[in-house]
Each structure stands twice: as structure tokens, then as C-alpha cells.
Design a protein around this motif. Structure first.
Motif, PDB file in Angstrom:
ATOM      1  N   UNK A 117       0.804  -1.218   0.000  1.00 50.18           N
ATOM      2  CA  UNK A 117       0.000   0.000   0.000  1.00 50.18           C
ATOM      3  C   UNK A 117       0.832   1.261   0.000  1.00 50.18           C
ATOM      4  N   UNK A 118       1.980   1.207  -0.677  1.00 47.07           N
ATOM      5  CA  UNK A 118       2.889   2.354  -0.679  1.00 47.07           C
ATOM      6  C   UNK A 118       3.740   2.346  -1.944  1.00 47.07           C
ATOM      7  N   UNK A 119       4.053   3.527  -2.438  1.00 46.55           N
ATOM      8  CA  UNK A 119       4.967   3.620  -3.576  1.00 46.55           C
ATOM      9  C   UNK A 119       6.404   3.328  -3.161  1.00 46.55           C
ATOM     10  N   UNK A 120       6.662   3.383  -1.872  1.00 46.54           N
ATOM     11  CA  UNK A 120       7.991   3.082  -1.343  1.00 46.54           C
ATOM     12  C   UNK A 120       7.866   2.197  -0.110  1.00 46.54           C
ATOM     13  N   UNK A 121       7.624   0.895  -0.326  1.00 43.34           N
ATOM     14  CA  UNK A 121       7.519  -0.008   0.823  1.00 43.34           C
ATOM     15  C   UNK A 121       8.754   0.102   1.714  1.00 43.34           C
ATOM     16  N   UNK A 122       8.529   0.045   3.007  1.00 43.43           N
ATOM     17  CA  UNK A 122       9.617   0.254   3.967  1.00 43.43           C
ATOM     18  C   UNK A 122      10.291  -1.026   4.426  1.00 43.43           C
ATOM     19  N   UNK A 123      10.033  -2.138   3.768  1.00 41.82           N
ATOM     20  CA  UNK A 123      10.714  -3.389   4.096  1.00 41.82           C
ATOM     21  C   UNK A 123      11.983  -3.501   3.263  1.00 41.82           C
ATOM     22  N   UNK A 124      13.094  -3.756   3.922  1.00 48.08           N
ATOM     23  CA  UNK A 124      14.319  -4.048   3.176  1.00 48.08           C
ATOM     24  C   UNK A 124      14.038  -5.288   2.337  1.00 48.08           C
ATOM     25  N   UNK A 125      14.516  -5.302   1.099  1.00 45.29           N
ATOM     26  CA  UNK A 125      14.147  -6.393   0.202  1.00 45.29           C
ATOM     27  C   UNK A 125      15.356  -6.942  -0.527  1.00 45.29           C
ATOM     28  N   UNK A 126      15.410  -8.255  -0.601  1.00 46.84           N
ATOM     29  CA  UNK A 126      16.449  -8.968  -1.344  1.00 46.84           C
ATOM     30  C   UNK A 126      15.750  -9.827  -2.380  1.00 46.84           C
ATOM     31  N   UNK A 127      16.368  -9.988  -3.544  1.00 47.71           N
ATOM     32  CA  UNK A 127      15.821 -10.886  -4.554  1.00 47.71           C
ATOM     33  C   UNK A 127      16.970 -11.766  -5.034  1.00 47.71           C
ATOM     34  N   UNK A 128      16.745 -13.068  -4.999  1.00 49.91           N
ATOM     35  CA  UNK A 128      17.805 -14.029  -5.304  1.00 49.91           C
ATOM     36  C   UNK A 128      17.290 -15.022  -6.330  1.00 49.91           C
ATOM     37  N   UNK A 129      18.034 -15.194  -7.396  1.00 47.95           N
ATOM     38  CA  UNK A 129      17.698 -16.187  -8.410  1.00 47.95           C
ATOM     39  C   UNK A 129      18.187 -17.562  -7.978  1.00 47.95           C
ATOM     40  N   UNK A 130      17.315 -18.550  -8.116  1.00 48.80           N
ATOM     41  CA  UNK A 130      17.647 -19.918  -7.731  1.00 48.80           C
ATOM     42  C   UNK A 130      17.333 -20.861  -8.886  1.00 48.80           C
ATOM     43  N   UNK A 131      17.877 -22.064  -8.850  1.00 51.65           N
ATOM     44  CA  UNK A 131      17.661 -23.011  -9.941  1.00 51.65           C
ATOM     45  C   UNK A 131      16.394 -23.844  -9.755  1.00 51.65           C
ATOM     46  N   UNK A 132      15.907 -23.958  -8.507  1.00 54.04           N
ATOM     47  CA  UNK A 132      14.700 -24.759  -8.266  1.00 54.04           C
ATOM     48  C   UNK A 132      14.109 -24.385  -6.924  1.00 54.04           C
ATOM     49  N   UNK A 133      12.784 -24.535  -6.814  1.00 56.45           N
ATOM     50  CA  UNK A 133      12.082 -24.333  -5.557  1.00 56.45           C
ATOM     51  C   UNK A 133      11.414 -25.646  -5.156  1.00 56.45           C
ATOM     52  N   UNK A 134      10.723 -25.666  -4.020  1.00 54.21           N
ATOM     53  CA  UNK A 134      10.192 -26.909  -3.460  1.00 54.21           C
ATOM     54  C   UNK A 134       9.256 -27.666  -4.399  1.00 54.21           C
ATOM     55  N   UNK A 135       8.359 -26.949  -5.067  1.00 49.94           N
ATOM     56  CA  UNK A 135       7.447 -27.597  -6.004  1.00 49.94           C
ATOM     57  C   UNK A 135       7.821 -27.146  -7.414  1.00 49.94           C
TER      58      UNK A 135
END
Length: 155
Positions: A117-135
Motif C-alpha cells: 500500500x505504498x509507492x515506497x515499501x519500507x521493508x528491506x528487500x532482497x531478490x535471489x535467483x535460484x535453480x529450483x524451488x520446493x514444487x
């Protein structure tokens, strides 16, 4: 299946089979901090929402459902936080694990701004590329940490 705290006030569960087989809670409270395990886009029955189609090798062949999966991840996080009287405004850090960085970047800004609900969310954020997830049809998983009563700053 709804998010619950069946064993004690400090841990939360969905009641899905992988919690038992893997052995973990979906969220854990320590003092005024909440640690939310990786959430993906499952519904109340534990079924994947907006699963990616798979190729002959069992790998996602289309990443167009990334945005919908992301929205459901955040909705699941919000349900877990609500068990403790918290909300997405209390999230101070998140990590997004994604299978395709380009597909994620195409939707992440719009989705994050909408859910926070904000143009500038106040949560520090990381994005990481991975080769596979659980499903296998899963494109994204989101982990976060929240502080109950964290001062919210709207941007």
C-alpha cells in the motif's frame, strides 16, 4: 486449511503435509519479532495457485504467472502475521527467491507497491535467483521478518 497456532502461541502452521515431513513451523515469534518461513502460492487446501506449465524435463516453461504467485505469497504471509496481531506494515525485511529474474523484475515493483500500500515499501528487500524451488511449478518463494509494532513509515 487455515493458518493456526495449534501447539503454542509462538509457532504457526498451515496444516499441510510438508510441515510434518520436513519438520518446521510456518512462522515463529521470538519476543516482538516474527520469522516467517518461505511462503509460496498455495490456497487453503495446500494446492498451488497459478502453477507454471512444465516442459518435458519438469522445468517451468512459462513464467507469466509470476505476478499471481507473488500476490498469493504475500496474502499467505499476511494471514500468518495476522495470527500475531501484525500486518505487512510490520515487515522489516524480506527475501524473494525466484526462478527467473527477468520475469520477477517485470512484476515485483507493481506487486510490492500494491500489497504494501505504498509507492515506497519500507521493508528491506532482497531478490535471489535460484535453480529450483520446493514444487516444480513454483516460480517464487518469499521469506520475511517482521517486528510487531514497528513504526510504519508511508512513502
Amino acid at each position: 486449511m487455515a493458518a493456526t497456532r495449534p501447539f503454542n502461541d509462538d509457532t504457526a502452521y498451515w496444516g499441510v503435509p510438508w510441515e510434518e515431513s520436513y519438520g518446521y513451523p510456518q512462522a515463529r515469534r521470538v519476543g516482538n519479532e516474527l520469522f516467517v518461513s518461505g511462503q509460496f502460492s498455495h490456497d487453503e487446501d495446500g494446492s498451488l495457485v497459478a502453477p507454471a506449465p512444465l516442459d518435458a524435463d519438469g522445468r517451468p516453461s512459462d513464467f507469466s504467472t509470476m505476478g499471481e504467485q507473488m500476490r498469493v505469497c504475500y496474502a499467505n504471509i499476511a494471514k500468518l502475521l495476522a495470527l500475531y496481531g501484525a500486518s505487512l506494515e510490520d515487515v522489516v525485511e524480506e527475501t524473494l527467491y525466484v526462478l527467473d529474474m527477468d520475469a520477477a523484475f517485470a512484476v515485483v515493483g507493481k506487486v510490492r507497491k500494491a500489497v504494501y500500500g505504498s509507492d515506497r515499501p519500507q521493508a528491506a528487500s532482497n531478490i535471489i535467483g535460484v535453480s529450483r524451488l520446493a514444487q516444480r511449478p513454483q516460480l517464487i518463494e518469499i521469506v520475511c521478518r517482521a517486528v510487531i509494532g514497528a513504526p510504519a513509515t508511508r512513502g
